[in-house]
Design an enzyme around this catalytic site. Structure first.
Site, PDB file in Angstrom:
ATOM      1  N   SER A   1       0.861  -1.192   0.000  1.00 56.43           N
ATOM      2  CA  SER A   1       0.000   0.000   0.000  1.00 56.43           C
ATOM      3  C   SER A   1       0.890   1.232   0.000  1.00 56.43           C
ATOM      4  O   SER A   1       2.036   1.180   0.456  1.00 56.43           O
ATOM      5  CB  SER A   1      -0.866  -0.003   1.267  1.00 56.43           C
ATOM      6  OG  SER A   1      -1.473   1.263   1.454  1.00 56.43           O
TER       7      SER A   1
ATOM      8  N   TYR B   1      -1.137  -1.142  10.182  1.00 52.98           N
ATOM      9  CA  TYR B   1      -1.276  -1.227   8.720  1.00 52.98           C
ATOM     10  C   TYR B   1      -0.009  -0.686   8.056  1.00 52.98           C
ATOM     11  O   TYR B   1       0.578  -1.340   7.193  1.00 52.98           O
ATOM     12  CB  TYR B   1      -2.507  -0.427   8.268  1.00 52.98           C
ATOM     13  CG  TYR B   1      -2.898  -0.647   6.813  1.00 52.98           C
ATOM     14  CD1 TYR B   1      -3.521  -1.826   6.405  1.00 52.98           C
ATOM     15  CD2 TYR B   1      -2.650   0.323   5.850  1.00 52.98           C
ATOM     16  CE1 TYR B   1      -3.890  -2.030   5.083  1.00 52.98           C
ATOM     17  CE2 TYR B   1      -3.021   0.134   4.520  1.00 52.98           C
ATOM     18  CZ  TYR B   1      -3.637  -1.047   4.144  1.00 52.98           C
ATOM     19  OH  TYR B   1      -3.996  -1.249   2.830  1.00 52.98           O
TER      20      TYR B   1
ATOM     21  N   LYS C   1       2.604  -3.120   6.045  1.00 52.81           N
ATOM     22  CA  LYS C   1       2.734  -2.870   4.604  1.00 52.81           C
ATOM     23  C   LYS C   1       4.165  -2.465   4.252  1.00 52.81           C
ATOM     24  O   LYS C   1       4.661  -2.778   3.162  1.00 52.81           O
ATOM     25  CB  LYS C   1       1.730  -1.807   4.152  1.00 52.81           C
ATOM     26  CG  LYS C   1       0.275  -2.279   4.190  1.00 52.81           C
ATOM     27  CD  LYS C   1       0.044  -3.486   3.282  1.00 52.81           C
ATOM     28  CE  LYS C   1      -1.416  -3.854   3.133  1.00 52.81           C
ATOM     29  NZ  LYS C   1      -1.633  -5.013   2.234  1.00 52.81           N
TER      30      LYS C   1
HETATM   31  N1  NAD Z   1      -8.485  -0.209  -1.753  1.00 55.26           N
HETATM   32  C1  NAD Z   1      -7.473   0.547  -1.478  1.00 55.26           C
HETATM   33  O1  NAD Z   1      -7.572   1.782  -1.492  1.00 55.26           O
HETATM   34  C2  NAD Z   1      -6.162  -0.086  -1.166  1.00 55.26           C
HETATM   35  C3  NAD Z   1      -5.067   0.745  -1.068  1.00 55.26           C
HETATM   36  C4  NAD Z   1      -3.836   0.212  -0.784  1.00 55.26           C
HETATM   37  C5  NAD Z   1      -3.719  -1.161  -0.639  1.00 55.26           C
HETATM   38  N2  NAD Z   1      -4.797  -1.958  -0.719  1.00 55.26           N
HETATM   39  C6  NAD Z   1      -4.594  -3.394  -0.523  1.00 55.26           C
HETATM   40  O2  NAD Z   1      -5.351  -4.156  -1.442  1.00 55.26           O
HETATM   41  C7  NAD Z   1      -5.672  -5.417  -0.833  1.00 55.26           C
HETATM   42  C8  NAD Z   1      -7.168  -5.647  -0.707  1.00 55.26           C
HETATM   43  O3  NAD Z   1      -7.804  -5.322  -1.838  1.00 55.26           O
HETATM   44  P1  NAD Z   1      -9.262  -5.906  -2.212  1.00 55.26           P
HETATM   45  O4  NAD Z   1      -9.933  -4.786  -2.870  1.00 55.26           O
HETATM   46  O5  NAD Z   1      -9.102  -7.160  -2.976  1.00 55.26           O
HETATM   47  O6  NAD Z   1      -9.926  -6.176  -0.759  1.00 55.26           O
HETATM   48  P2  NAD Z   1     -11.002  -7.216  -0.257  1.00 55.26           P
HETATM   49  O7  NAD Z   1     -11.016  -7.040   1.226  1.00 55.26           O
HETATM   50  O8  NAD Z   1     -12.302  -7.098  -0.986  1.00 55.26           O
HETATM   51  O9  NAD Z   1     -10.420  -8.623  -0.714  1.00 55.26           O
HETATM   52  C9  NAD Z   1      -9.473  -9.260  -0.053  1.00 55.26           C
HETATM   53  C10 NAD Z   1      -9.930 -10.675   0.206  1.00 55.26           C
HETATM   54  O10 NAD Z   1      -9.080 -11.164   1.221  1.00 55.26           O
HETATM   55  C11 NAD Z   1      -9.837 -12.062   1.992  1.00 55.26           C
HETATM   56  N3  NAD Z   1      -9.214 -12.266   3.295  1.00 55.26           N
HETATM   57  C12 NAD Z   1      -9.276 -11.499   4.393  1.00 55.26           C
HETATM   58  N4  NAD Z   1      -8.601 -12.068   5.403  1.00 55.26           N
HETATM   59  C13 NAD Z   1      -8.087 -13.219   4.912  1.00 55.26           C
HETATM   60  C14 NAD Z   1      -7.299 -14.255   5.464  1.00 55.26           C
HETATM   61  N5  NAD Z   1      -6.923 -14.249   6.748  1.00 55.26           N
HETATM   62  N6  NAD Z   1      -6.938 -15.287   4.669  1.00 55.26           N
HETATM   63  C15 NAD Z   1      -7.323 -15.337   3.373  1.00 55.26           C
HETATM   64  N7  NAD Z   1      -8.088 -14.396   2.797  1.00 55.26           N
HETATM   65  C16 NAD Z   1      -8.464 -13.352   3.567  1.00 55.26           C
HETATM   66  C17 NAD Z   1     -11.212 -11.449   2.084  1.00 55.26           C
HETATM   67  O11 NAD Z   1     -12.203 -12.433   2.372  1.00 55.26           O
HETATM   68  C18 NAD Z   1     -11.381 -10.801   0.729  1.00 55.26           C
HETATM   69  O12 NAD Z   1     -12.138 -11.580  -0.155  1.00 55.26           O
HETATM   70  C19 NAD Z   1      -5.113  -5.387   0.572  1.00 55.26           C
HETATM   71  O13 NAD Z   1      -3.843  -5.960   0.632  1.00 55.26           O
HETATM   72  C20 NAD Z   1      -5.059  -3.899   0.832  1.00 55.26           C
HETATM   73  O14 NAD Z   1      -4.181  -3.577   1.886  1.00 55.26           O
HETATM   74  C21 NAD Z   1      -6.018  -1.446  -0.981  1.00 55.26           C
END
Ligand code: NAD
Length: 269
Positions: A154, A166, A170
């Site tokens: 991130s 976080y 990260k």
């Molecule tokens: N959206 C943003 O603005 C943003 C910005 C920077 C980084 N990120 C990163 O992007 C990633 C998430 O993106 P996304 O949109 O796919 O989110 P999301 O939460 O929809 O999808 C992530 C998936 O991970 C699964 N999950 C959660 N805990 C888990 C575990 N212990 N084991 C296995 N699976 C697990 C959830 O069930 C979910 O389906 C993260 O790493 C987040 O830190 C997002």
């Protein structure tokens, strides 16, 4: 011809846990968009997720579009699950060449607002899990003649404001990726990290809701990114187009980080 033809990919966190955008049927997050785009580019995809139903939804969307996908339950906080996700990928598809560690959660807040057990949970899910999936996947990639891994970090790895656990996990993910990248480069395994900025993903819609109007003015490109724009960058790093790229970090943020100094100068006027 797809850029990932003949490749086998494991997308960890390939569900999408949050509401869809208004007017859309399927919720799209970074993980789901990446899984779908990998399949469009020709890869057979194993979708792993804590929530098997969400993983199944992604796999079904891929199959409905003519791609190859299977779903598996995997909680990255359990070593056994990480091992099984890799083993099942190899058992079902014959090898593993590509892996994306997309799982990332955000709990706690500033230093004095983060309980010890929250910090432990963040470390377990956001860092230890990625260590474990790589520990099991890398030997299989070496056996397959090489591979590529993308870890989803991130912008919070390099900018404060999202909570201490976080930001710390990260940031640590950058080191995890770099270390593995250098050690296994001669085995033809590339490892890179992607740093998304503010993305309108399922995770954000679940945790924060619609933040577009509030955050868009801060972003030089004038809007949040889409999960598809994250997926495009990830697929590039997974593909042979990135054959000379390893151990590096790609920021995908619409200019947010680069624009910080500009905003400060504006404030000085
Ligand atoms: N959206 C943003 O603005 C943003 C910005 C920077 C980084 N990120 C990163 O992007 C990633 C998430 O993106 P996304 O949109 O796919 O989110 P999301 O939460 O929809 O999808 C992530 C998936 O991970 C699964 N999950 C959660 N805990 C888990 C575990 N212990 N084991 C296995 N699976 C697990 C959830 O069930 C979910 O389906 C993260 O790493 C987040 O830190 C997002």
């Amino acid at each position: 011809m797809g850029r990932l033809d003949g490749k086998i990919a494991l997308i960890v966190g390939g569900g999408a846990d949050g509401p869809p955008n208004a007017g859309e049927q399927l919720s799209i997050g970074n993980g789901r968009a990446t899984a779908i785009m990998c399949a469009r580019e020709g890869a057979a995809v194993m979708v792993a997720d804590l929530n098997l139903a969400l993983a199944e939804e992604t796999a079904a969307a891929i199959r409905a579009a003519g791609g190859i996908a299977h779903a598996i339950a995997c909680d990255v906080s359990r070593e056994e699950d990480c091992r099984r996700a890799v083993e099942e990928t190899v058992a079902r598809f014959g090898a593993i060449h590509l892996m994306v560690n997309n799982v990332g959660i955000a709990i706690g807040g500033a230093l004095l607002r983060t309980a010890t057990d929250q910090f432990d949970r963040m470390y377990t899910v956001n860092l230890r899990g990625q260590f474990l999936t790589m520990r099991y996947a890398v030997p299989e990639m070496i056996k397959a003649g090489g591979g590529a891994i993308v870890n989803v970090s991130s912008l919070s790895a390099v900018m404060a404001g999202a909570g201490i656990a976080y930001e710390a996990t990260k940031a640590a993910l950058l080191g995890l990726s770099r270390s593995a990248a250098v050690r296994y480069a001669r085995d033809h395994v590339r490892v890179n990290t992607i740093l998304p900025g503010l993305i309108n993903s399922s995770m954000v819609r679940r945790e924060i809701g619609d933040r577009e109007a509030r955050v868009a003015p801060r972003i030089p490109l004038g809007r949040q990114g889409t999960p598809w724009e994250i997926a495009t960058a990830i697929v590039f790093l997974l593909s042979d187009d990135a054959s000379y790229i390893t151990g590096t970090e790609l920021i995908v943020d619409g200019g947010l980080r680069a624009g910080e100094g500009v905003r400060r100068r504006d404030a000085d006027r």
